[in-house]
Design a protein around this motif. Structure first.
Motif, PDB file in Angstrom:
ATOM      1  N   PHE A 147      38.387  53.991  46.558  1.00 27.35           N
ATOM      2  CA  PHE A 147      37.066  54.322  46.049  1.00 27.35           C
ATOM      3  C   PHE A 147      37.057  53.651  44.566  1.00 27.35           C
ATOM      4  N   GLY A 148      35.963  52.742  44.497  1.00 29.61           N
ATOM      5  CA  GLY A 148      35.625  52.043  43.360  1.00 29.61           C
ATOM      6  C   GLY A 148      36.043  50.745  43.354  1.00 29.61           C
ATOM      7  N   THR A 149      36.501  50.103  44.312  1.00 20.58           N
ATOM      8  CA  THR A 149      37.240  48.830  44.790  1.00 20.58           C
ATOM      9  C   THR A 149      37.084  48.467  46.201  1.00 20.58           C
ATOM     10  N   GLY A 150      37.532  47.418  46.500  1.00 18.67           N
ATOM     11  CA  GLY A 150      37.536  46.758  47.859  1.00 18.67           C
ATOM     12  C   GLY A 150      38.667  47.165  48.464  1.00 18.67           C
ATOM     13  N   ASP A 151      38.859  46.593  49.815  1.00 18.32           N
ATOM     14  CA  ASP A 151      39.992  46.840  50.435  1.00 18.32           C
ATOM     15  C   ASP A 151      41.253  46.613  49.665  1.00 18.32           C
ATOM     16  N   SER A 152      42.173  47.444  49.798  1.00 18.22           N
ATOM     17  CA  SER A 152      43.492  47.133  49.100  1.00 18.22           C
ATOM     18  C   SER A 152      44.659  46.706  49.872  1.00 18.22           C
ATOM     19  N   THR A 153      44.319  46.446  51.184  1.00 18.13           N
ATOM     20  CA  THR A 153      45.314  46.137  52.079  1.00 18.13           C
ATOM     21  C   THR A 153      45.763  44.542  51.710  1.00 18.13           C
ATOM     22  N   GLY A 154      47.023  44.214  51.768  1.00 21.96           N
ATOM     23  CA  GLY A 154      47.664  43.005  51.291  1.00 21.96           C
ATOM     24  C   GLY A 154      49.314  42.677  51.547  1.00 21.96           C
ATOM     25  N   PRO A 155      49.772  41.790  51.170  1.00 23.45           N
ATOM     26  CA  PRO A 155      51.205  41.584  51.328  1.00 23.45           C
ATOM     27  C   PRO A 155      51.987  42.588  50.550  1.00 23.45           C
TER      28      PRO A 155
END
Length: 513
Positions: free
Chosen positions: A63-71
């Motif tokens: 919520f309030g930001t983009g996709d948080s998927t990452g290394p």
């Protein structure tokens, strides 16, 4: 930039994460609602629900930001799962763990981070629910408590989701078990019908074909056939097929006895039921069967009868709902196979016993009981026939001079040749002792006498003593119904008349013959 160390019991944690089956799942409003509430409650511009996988951080709700998927190496949450407490970073630019993190130096420019770990009932930390801000900020004690409450709510939702999925699986399994139980009950009724069929007043072949039809219908086979092997010859009778069965499959079934090789021929001597879930994978699969769409098949040996061995074949085409052979299908096929085999053995034993009761032990031809039965049957049919009674002249002397063993051989030779001679037009019987009888159709007395003479000639080859035959005939049915006793008396009188004439000739020195 330092990387977060692995938590204690990391592999157990990963297994627990997998158990919840949450990774890469679709967005769900229940979790999105929690991230929205967390952001508003803690007065933060963004809130994220992350799960820490083996090599990545995966965002379930943002919520309030983009996709948080990452290394995983860039993950703030990878540090959060190292303890059960809230990880709060008031100013990331002053924290050596995060000041060089690409999420700090670049988008989304995190300056404040606070995350509460998602702790399972078993104590494993799967990820976190966190709030982030682009400005430095210190959270209050109440903010920490609220964040932990949100983490607990996430775990409650995960547990509910897991229990619901487990319950659905249990209900599905119970549904399958109930369906299987219902199918088993239905199959038990079919088995009762099969057993009743085998005891019905049908020929074994008719009963077996009818049983194959019942079985094929019960197991939802696309096509069911009754195969018989006699020597190298294979024949096929269609017992049942679904109205919707493909013409290609039915055509293949009709041509199967004409095709060389194949699974069916290879199983002709098997004594156990064979099931194929994927016909095409069998090395003996026929290309014609594969092209016709044959998917799975079962071969059920049914035993032997009348010089032939029987086998039931049940076939299914490409249908997702009925491709595998279920436990109830196998149970019915195996039980029905045992019942049919036992019934065929019983029929064969009864027929053997019946034949023995109608067969003369010494000569192998029909006996007096068979004569009485056949005589009555011919009279009932209303068609004229010829009755002949035969007495071997000189036989007593063969027994007295050459012995009873030699006399038996003479009787056996006479009976065998006599039966061979009249097979095309009737039956020969050993009437008793050295007396024989004939029941013949479409044959004159002179022709019948020729057959008897040939049998006498053959029997004479075994003895050095004179041997002849006196024969008396009576035509039955030519002048309307006659009592059996009257007909037999007439033939007997004529036979003894011939015998007296022979004896008179013998007294005058004429040869017996």
């Amino acid at each position: 930039m330092p990387t977060a160390p692995l938590p204690e019991h990391e592999y157990a944690r990963l297994l627990e994460l997998a158990r919840y089956d949450i990774l890469d799942s679709a967005p769900e409003e229940a979790f999105d609602r929690l991230t929205r509430l967390a952001a508003r409650t803690l007065r933060a511009p963004a809130a994220v629900l992350n799960f820490v996988d083996q090599d990545r951080q995966w965002g379930k709700s943002c919520f309030g930001t983009g996709d948080s998927t990452g290394p995983r190496s860039d993950s703030f949450c990878a540090w959060t799962i190292l303890s059960n407490e809230v990880l709060a970073v008031p100013d990331t630019s002053e924290d050596p763990r995060f000041q060089d993190n690409r999420q700090v130096t670049g988008e989304p420019h995190i300056r404040m981070y606070a995350g509460a770990p998602l702790v399972t009932p078993g104590g494993h930390r799967l990820g976190s629910i966190c709030v982030i801000d682009t400005e430095p900020r210190v959270l209050t004690y109440d903010d920490h408590a609220a964040l932990q409450d949100f983490a607990a709510l996430v775990m409650d939702e995960l547990e509910l989701r897991l229990r619901n999925r487990t319950l659905e699986a249990q209900l599905d399994q119970q549904g399958r078990q109930l369906q299987e139980l219902q199918q088993t009950v239905a199959h038990a009724e079919v088995l009762e019908q099969v057993i009743a069929l085998m005891d019905a007043p049908l020929s074994p072949e008719e009963a077996t074909l009818a049983a194959a039809r019942l079985i094929g219908t019960a197991i939802y086979a696309d096509w069911t056939g009754l195969v018989s092997f006699q020597g190298e010859a294979m024949t096929m009778q269609v017992a049942h097929h679904r109205p919707q069965a493909s013409p290609a499959l039915l055509d293949f079934a009709a041509r199967l006895p004409l095709l060389p090789g194949g699974v069916t021929r290879s199983l002709r001597d098997t004594t156990a039921t064979t099931y194929l879930e994927d016909y095409a994978q069998h090395p003996g699969a026929l290309p014609e069967g594969i092209d016709a769409g044959l998917r799975s098949a079962a071969w059920l040996p049914l035993g032997h009868y009348g010089g032939a061995s029987f086998m039931l074949i049940a076939v299914r085409a490409e249908r997702g709902d009925r491709a595998p052979w279920r436990a109830s299908d196998r149970a019915l096929l195996d039980a029905a196979g045992r019942s049919v085999r036992a019934a065929l053995l019983r029929h064969a034993a009864l027929e053997t016993s019946a034949r023995a009761a109608l067969q003369d032990r010494l000569t192998g031809i029909a006996n007096r009981r068979a004569f009485d039965t056949d005589f009555a049957a011919r009279q009932a049919a209303g068609q004229p026939f010829l009755l002949g009674l035969i007495d071997l002249d000189g036989f007593k002397r063969i027994n007295d001079v050459e012995g009873h063993a030699q006399g038996d051989r003479v009787l056996q030779m006479f009976a065998t040749v006599l039966q061979d001679e009249v097979t095309a037009c009737g039956q020969a019987y050993r009437y008793g002792g050295d007396e024989f009888a004939l029941l013949l159709s479409g044959l004159s007395e002179d022709d019948a006498l020729e057959h008897v003479d040939l049998a006498v000639v053959a029997a004479r080859q075994l003895t050095a003593l004179p041997l002849g035959a006196s024969v008396g005939f009576a035509c039955v049915g030519a002048e309307g119904p006659q009592a059996a006793a009257q007909v037999l008396q007439l033939a007997d009188e004529r036979m003894y008349a011939v015998k007296r004439r022979r004896q008179q000739r013998n007294h005058r020195g004429e040869a017996v013959g």
